[in-house]
Design a protein around this motif. Structure first.
Motif, PDB file in Angstrom:
ATOM      1  N   ASP A  21       5.532 -64.571  -1.382  1.00 52.67           N
ATOM      2  CA  ASP A  21       4.683 -63.876  -0.418  1.00 52.67           C
ATOM      3  C   ASP A  21       3.397 -63.462  -1.098  1.00 52.67           C
ATOM      4  O   ASP A  21       3.393 -63.085  -2.279  1.00 52.67           O
ATOM      5  CB  ASP A  21       5.381 -62.609   0.103  1.00 52.67           C
ATOM      6  N   ALA A  23      -0.370 -61.172  -0.109  1.00 50.16           N
ATOM      7  CA  ALA A  23      -1.043 -60.363   0.900  1.00 50.16           C
ATOM      8  C   ALA A  23      -2.170 -59.557   0.266  1.00 50.16           C
ATOM      9  O   ALA A  23      -2.099 -59.189  -0.911  1.00 50.16           O
ATOM     10  CB  ALA A  23      -0.042 -59.417   1.572  1.00 50.16           C
ATOM     11  N   HIS A  38      -2.472 -62.524   4.946  1.00 54.62           N
ATOM     12  CA  HIS A  38      -1.275 -62.755   4.151  1.00 54.62           C
ATOM     13  C   HIS A  38      -0.793 -64.173   4.395  1.00 54.62           C
ATOM     14  O   HIS A  38      -1.185 -64.823   5.377  1.00 54.62           O
ATOM     15  CB  HIS A  38      -0.175 -61.746   4.512  1.00 54.62           C
ATOM     16  N   CYS A 147       2.154 -45.761   2.223  1.00 52.77           N
ATOM     17  CA  CYS A 147       2.464 -46.271   3.567  1.00 52.77           C
ATOM     18  C   CYS A 147       2.874 -45.147   4.510  1.00 52.77           C
ATOM     19  O   CYS A 147       2.494 -45.141   5.689  1.00 52.77           O
ATOM     20  CB  CYS A 147       3.575 -47.318   3.499  1.00 52.77           C
ATOM     21  N   THR A 291      12.677 -52.918   5.321  1.00 57.84           N
ATOM     22  CA  THR A 291      11.766 -54.003   4.985  1.00 57.84           C
ATOM     23  C   THR A 291      12.537 -55.091   4.243  1.00 57.84           C
ATOM     24  O   THR A 291      13.712 -54.932   3.923  1.00 57.84           O
ATOM     25  CB  THR A 291      10.587 -53.473   4.138  1.00 57.84           C
ATOM     26  N   GLU A 316       8.217 -52.553  11.059  1.00 58.98           N
ATOM     27  CA  GLU A 316       7.239 -52.865  12.109  1.00 58.98           C
ATOM     28  C   GLU A 316       7.130 -51.731  13.117  1.00 58.98           C
ATOM     29  O   GLU A 316       6.085 -51.563  13.764  1.00 58.98           O
ATOM     30  CB  GLU A 316       7.630 -54.173  12.797  1.00 58.98           C
ATOM     31  N   LEU A 320       3.911 -51.518  10.119  1.00 63.66           N
ATOM     32  CA  LEU A 320       3.827 -52.216   8.842  1.00 63.66           C
ATOM     33  C   LEU A 320       4.432 -53.618   8.954  1.00 63.66           C
ATOM     34  O   LEU A 320       5.121 -53.929   9.912  1.00 63.66           O
ATOM     35  CB  LEU A 320       4.556 -51.404   7.764  1.00 63.66           C
ATOM     36  N   ASN A 321       4.166 -54.442   7.947  1.00 63.97           N
ATOM     37  CA  ASN A 321       4.645 -55.821   7.933  1.00 63.97           C
ATOM     38  C   ASN A 321       5.775 -55.942   6.913  1.00 63.97           C
ATOM     39  O   ASN A 321       5.541 -55.991   5.708  1.00 63.97           O
ATOM     40  CB  ASN A 321       3.505 -56.776   7.575  1.00 63.97           C
ATOM     41  N   ASP A 323       7.679 -58.365   6.091  1.00 69.01           N
ATOM     42  CA  ASP A 323       7.743 -59.583   5.296  1.00 69.01           C
ATOM     43  C   ASP A 323       6.801 -59.525   4.100  1.00 69.01           C
ATOM     44  O   ASP A 323       6.984 -60.251   3.129  1.00 69.01           O
ATOM     45  CB  ASP A 323       7.391 -60.810   6.144  1.00 69.01           C
ATOM     46  N   MET A 324       5.784 -58.672   4.187  1.00 71.95           N
ATOM     47  CA  MET A 324       4.740 -58.660   3.167  1.00 71.95           C
ATOM     48  C   MET A 324       4.655 -57.364   2.380  1.00 71.95           C
ATOM     49  O   MET A 324       3.789 -57.222   1.517  1.00 71.95           O
ATOM     50  CB  MET A 324       3.375 -58.939   3.835  1.00 71.95           C
ATOM     51  N   GLN A 328       2.216 -56.622  -0.753  1.00 71.26           N
ATOM     52  CA  GLN A 328       1.189 -55.590  -0.608  1.00 71.26           C
ATOM     53  C   GLN A 328       1.339 -54.510  -1.671  1.00 71.26           C
ATOM     54  O   GLN A 328       0.345 -53.979  -2.184  1.00 71.26           O
ATOM     55  CB  GLN A 328       1.273 -54.979   0.784  1.00 71.26           C
TER      56      GLN A 328
END
Length: 365
Positions: A21, A23, A38, A147, A291, A316, A320-321, A323-324, A328
């Protein structure tokens, strides 16, 4: 480096070996100003096999050089797609993690990537922490703190990353910095996707239990779950960390079970390990944000909701993402390293004092 927020590009290849990954994050190393583009680069089965063959090995051991070449090539291909990064955070691939004895080993040469990309690369994030007596993991908690602030949280929340291994971060966002005593508590919970993936590979020749579909058809052997939780690791106080293969015994626990029942039981073991970990939270959390790849496993998410006493949601739900988030995190940590800020502290890795890790490699041209 120039003052204020800068664009950082982070990359992560986890122990579940699905892929790499990458980002971008706009950050000053303290707050998150913006999330950028990303991308993902899957690993082929041949590449996975090369890396898997080097698990548990140290620099100079057979197979390590071949694994490093795979990791470097995959990262170079993916990171070259991006532009505008002032710095790259390169985690590398963890092959072995033994903080009490031999140290920690993430293969992949950041200096080589700096030359290929023509950009400063921060890498080897964990060694300084381990050298000072810390566990060297988990390292995402300082980013989780940022975050929580970015998401507007005011009461304690927890982040659960479900990769090969599971790890929890308890965050109290009322504090001003992550290294302030009382702001964070973080630790590895136990096995997550790794034993399930290993089971699927060994029994069915598949990389993973997609969506938890096989586990959903099986019955959990609760006696096996209880036996597994007798492992000495669960009686250690955090902070604490694990190697991917430290819980290889999880597969032995399900040896006599059918593939569906074995998958269901390993999924329940991962969730029960998280529930056991949550007993260490200083205060109850308002929500647990999940996550990593494990949040796509519907059976895993149901097990977590059943075994925990707080709302369980994918990250999410907080914008937030998932997968990334790890990629990040290493973008964010790279900026902290460049600016001389700590990346771990006593309540995240057990290091005696807040410490900044990471080597900085700059291109020669």
């Amino acid at each position: 480096m120039k003052a204020g927020p800068i664009w950082a590009l982070g990359a992560m290849s986890g122990t579940s070996l699905d892929g790499v990954d990458a980002a971008m994050v706009l950050t000053d190393g303290e707050t998150i100003a913006e999330f950028g583009p990303h991308a993902y680069r899957p690993l082929s089965e041949a590449e996975r096999a090369t890396i898997r063959a080097a698990f548990g090995r140290w620099p100079g051991d057979p197979g390590v050089e071949a694994a490093a070449e795979v990791i470097e090539r995959a990262h170079a291909e993916l990171l070259a797609r991006f532009s505008g990064a002032d710095v790259v955070g390169f985690h590398g691939q963890t092959l072995a993690h033994d903080p009490g004895q031999r140290g920690t080993h993430q293969c992949g040469n950041g200096a080589l990537l700096a030359e290929v990309l023509g950009t400063a690369v921060v890498w080897d994030f964990r060694s300084a922490d381990v050298a000072m007596g810390g566990q060297g993991a988990p390292l995402a908690p300082f980013f989780h703190f940022a975050c929580a602030k970015w998401a507007g949280a005011t009461e304690p929340v927890a982040f659960l990353n479900l990769g090969g291994v599971g790890n929890l971060t308890w965050v109290d966002p009322s504090f001003s910095t992550p290294e302030t005593p009382g702001a964070l508590l973080a630790f590895d919970t136990g096995p997550a996707n790794a034993p399930i993936n290993d089971l699927m590979q060994a029994r069915l020749g598949r990389a993973q239990d997609e969506g938890g579909a096989l586990a959903a058809t099986g019955q959990v052997d609760e006696a096996a779950v209880t036996r597994f939780l007798d492992h000495p690791y669960f009686f250690k106080m955090p902070p604490k960390s694990l190697d991917r293969n430290e819980f290889h015994a999880a597969l032995q626990v399900v040896d006599g079970l059918s593939p569906p029942d074995a998958a269901a039981t390993l999924t329940a073991i991962a969730a029960a390990s998280v529930a056991r970990g949550a007993e260490h939270f200083p205060r109850p959390v308002t929500r647990l944000l999940v996550t990593g790849g494990g949040r796509h496993n519907a059976t895993m998410m149901r097990e977590l909701a059943t075994r925990l006493s707080c709302p369980v949601e994918p990250v999410e739900a907080a914008g937030l993402n998932g997968d990334m988030l790890e990629a990040q995190a290493f973008a964010y940590l790279a900026v902290r390293v460049m600016r001389g800020l700590p990346t771990s502290c006593p309540t995240t890795t057990g290091v005696p004092a807040a410490v900044g890790g990471g080597q900085i490699s700059r291109p020669s041209r």
